[in-house]
Write a protein that holds these residues in place. Sequence first.
Motif, PDB file in Angstrom:
ATOM      1  N   MET A   1       0.854  -1.189   0.000  1.00 43.85           N
ATOM      2  CA  MET A   1       0.000   0.000   0.000  1.00 43.85           C
ATOM      3  C   MET A   1       0.891   1.239   0.000  1.00 43.85           C
ATOM      4  O   MET A   1       1.860   1.324   0.754  1.00 43.85           O
ATOM      5  N   LYS A   2       0.557   2.192  -0.845  1.00 49.16           N
ATOM      6  CA  LYS A   2       1.364   3.395  -0.973  1.00 49.16           C
ATOM      7  C   LYS A   2       0.651   4.567  -0.319  1.00 49.16           C
ATOM      8  O   LYS A   2      -0.498   4.864  -0.635  1.00 49.16           O
ATOM      9  N   LEU A   3       1.343   5.228   0.610  1.00 49.93           N
ATOM     10  CA  LEU A   3       0.778   6.404   1.261  1.00 49.93           C
ATOM     11  C   LEU A   3       0.696   7.552   0.265  1.00 49.93           C
ATOM     12  O   LEU A   3       1.671   7.860  -0.434  1.00 49.93           O
ATOM     13  N   LEU A   4      -0.483   8.172   0.191  1.00 52.30           N
ATOM     14  CA  LEU A   4      -0.689   9.306  -0.695  1.00 52.30           C
ATOM     15  C   LEU A   4      -0.626  10.595   0.121  1.00 52.30           C
ATOM     16  O   LEU A   4      -1.383  10.765   1.081  1.00 52.30           O
ATOM     17  N   GLU A   5       0.258  11.482  -0.239  1.00 55.79           N
ATOM     18  CA  GLU A   5       0.438  12.723   0.515  1.00 55.79           C
ATOM     19  C   GLU A   5      -0.793  13.618   0.381  1.00 55.79           C
ATOM     20  O   GLU A   5      -1.391  13.721  -0.689  1.00 55.79           O
ATOM     21  N   ILE A  25      -6.233  13.315  23.170  1.00 55.29           N
ATOM     22  CA  ILE A  25      -6.683  12.648  21.949  1.00 55.29           C
ATOM     23  C   ILE A  25      -5.589  12.762  20.902  1.00 55.29           C
ATOM     24  O   ILE A  25      -5.012  13.832  20.705  1.00 55.29           O
ATOM     25  N   VAL A  26      -5.293  11.656  20.274  1.00 55.32           N
ATOM     26  CA  VAL A  26      -4.367  11.654  19.136  1.00 55.32           C
ATOM     27  C   VAL A  26      -5.033  10.888  18.005  1.00 55.32           C
ATOM     28  O   VAL A  26      -5.393   9.718  18.160  1.00 55.32           O
ATOM     29  N   GLY A  27      -5.224  11.562  16.882  1.00 60.58           N
ATOM     30  CA  GLY A  27      -5.851  10.904  15.736  1.00 60.58           C
ATOM     31  C   GLY A  27      -5.119  11.245  14.457  1.00 60.58           C
ATOM     32  O   GLY A  27      -4.349  12.206  14.394  1.00 60.58           O
ATOM     33  N   ARG A  28      -5.355  10.461  13.446  1.00 59.62           N
ATOM     34  CA  ARG A  28      -4.769  10.742  12.132  1.00 59.62           C
ATOM     35  C   ARG A  28      -5.630  10.124  11.038  1.00 59.62           C
ATOM     36  O   ARG A  28      -6.280   9.097  11.241  1.00 59.62           O
ATOM     37  N   ILE A  29      -5.611  10.776   9.905  1.00 57.13           N
ATOM     38  CA  ILE A  29      -6.297  10.298   8.712  1.00 57.13           C
ATOM     39  C   ILE A  29      -5.265  10.217   7.602  1.00 57.13           C
ATOM     40  O   ILE A  29      -4.523  11.171   7.358  1.00 57.13           O
ATOM     41  N   GLU A  30      -5.219   9.069   6.942  1.00 62.74           N
ATOM     42  CA  GLU A  30      -4.241   8.863   5.875  1.00 62.74           C
ATOM     43  C   GLU A  30      -4.911   8.198   4.685  1.00 62.74           C
ATOM     44  O   GLU A  30      -5.854   7.413   4.849  1.00 62.74           O
ATOM     45  N   SER A  31      -4.403   8.505   3.506  1.00 64.31           N
ATOM     46  CA  SER A  31      -4.935   7.929   2.270  1.00 64.31           C
ATOM     47  C   SER A  31      -3.895   6.989   1.675  1.00 64.31           C
ATOM     48  O   SER A  31      -2.712   7.322   1.602  1.00 64.31           O
ATOM     49  N   TYR A  32      -4.363   5.813   1.260  1.00 59.13           N
ATOM     50  CA  TYR A  32      -3.473   4.800   0.694  1.00 59.13           C
ATOM     51  C   TYR A  32      -3.996   4.323  -0.654  1.00 59.13           C
ATOM     52  O   TYR A  32      -5.192   4.057  -0.817  1.00 59.13           O
ATOM     53  N   SER A  33      -3.081   4.199  -1.589  1.00 57.85           N
ATOM     54  CA  SER A  33      -3.389   3.540  -2.855  1.00 57.85           C
ATOM     55  C   SER A  33      -3.325   2.034  -2.639  1.00 57.85           C
ATOM     56  O   SER A  33      -2.463   1.536  -1.911  1.00 57.85           O
ATOM     57  N   CYS A  34      -4.237   1.306  -3.280  1.00 50.98           N
ATOM     58  CA  CYS A  34      -4.225  -0.157  -3.168  1.00 50.98           C
ATOM     59  C   CYS A  34      -3.160  -0.803  -4.060  1.00 50.98           C
ATOM     60  O   CYS A  34      -3.064  -2.025  -4.107  1.00 50.98           O
ATOM     61  N   LYS A  35      -2.398   0.006  -4.748  1.00 50.94           N
ATOM     62  CA  LYS A  35      -1.290  -0.519  -5.540  1.00 50.94           C
ATOM     63  C   LYS A  35      -0.260  -1.121  -4.596  1.00 50.94           C
ATOM     64  O   LYS A  35       0.198  -0.488  -3.646  1.00 50.94           O
ATOM     65  N   MET A  36       0.115  -2.358  -4.860  1.00 53.49           N
ATOM     66  CA  MET A  36       1.019  -3.065  -3.958  1.00 53.49           C
ATOM     67  C   MET A  36       2.450  -2.576  -4.094  1.00 53.49           C
ATOM     68  O   MET A  36       2.934  -2.324  -5.194  1.00 53.49           O
ATOM     69  N   VAL A  37       3.116  -2.464  -2.945  1.00 48.94           N
ATOM     70  CA  VAL A  37       4.556  -2.252  -2.919  1.00 48.94           C
ATOM     71  C   VAL A  37       5.200  -3.604  -2.646  1.00 48.94           C
ATOM     72  O   VAL A  37       4.520  -4.601  -2.380  1.00 48.94           O
TER      73      VAL A  37
END
Length: 229
Positions: A1-5, A25-37
């Motif tokens: 999975m590739k992290l998308l900035e 509270i500590v939270g985060r939201i991240e976007s990932y491409s399903c393209k395999m690494v």
Amino acid sequence: MKLLESSRFEAINNALSIKKGDSTIVGRIESYSCKMVSADKALYKRFTSEQADLQALSPPQTLMDLSPAFSRGGGSMSGDEGVILCDTISRKTLFYLIATLNAAFEPDYDFSDAKSHEFSKEPSLQWVMNSVEANLSAVAGEQYHGLRSALWSAVDDEISLMDCDIYSYNPDLNSDPYGEPGCLWSFNYFFYNKKLKRIVFFTCRAMNEFCVRESGTSSDIAMEDDDYY
């Protein structure tokens, strides 16, 4: 999975670091491409080698407390018998969820052996938004209310929420990366858009520093968070 900035997610993640009284509270939201690494390929090969494609999921935790009269499409609760029926997930989609966890929590945790019953399919977007609202509002109050619109707008622009299947990860304490003393609550949501081949991962926890001190844990929460993220 590739992290998308995403600069929008970075700003929201900074705003999701909230301290109020003894609670943090500590939270985060991240976007990932399903393209395999490369790190994903061995795990994917293992997953696809299994014979049964569909795997059983657990019902969302909040459904367990509802009355037998509740019902919904897909996995559901039978109104006549009060029996909760399971949703299922394909091995490929389960792989994407596990690979996302591995990417999000590396190098401290490895979720390669996670099982389908540790995941759930959420009933609806509104259901998830209400759950997030209840958790964050209880601790952050007005700070979350000021952030809420920007948060969900950014997620929608990134993943098109109405086109998503939403899953959650609900492990036992031995597998939970947030299972340390003092954790008041945590959640891990995956917004999966099959057409976009993308997953937005929203993870958050609330810690109570008093409970950490009482448990004898000597680590400093703020230092842990700086190192972790």
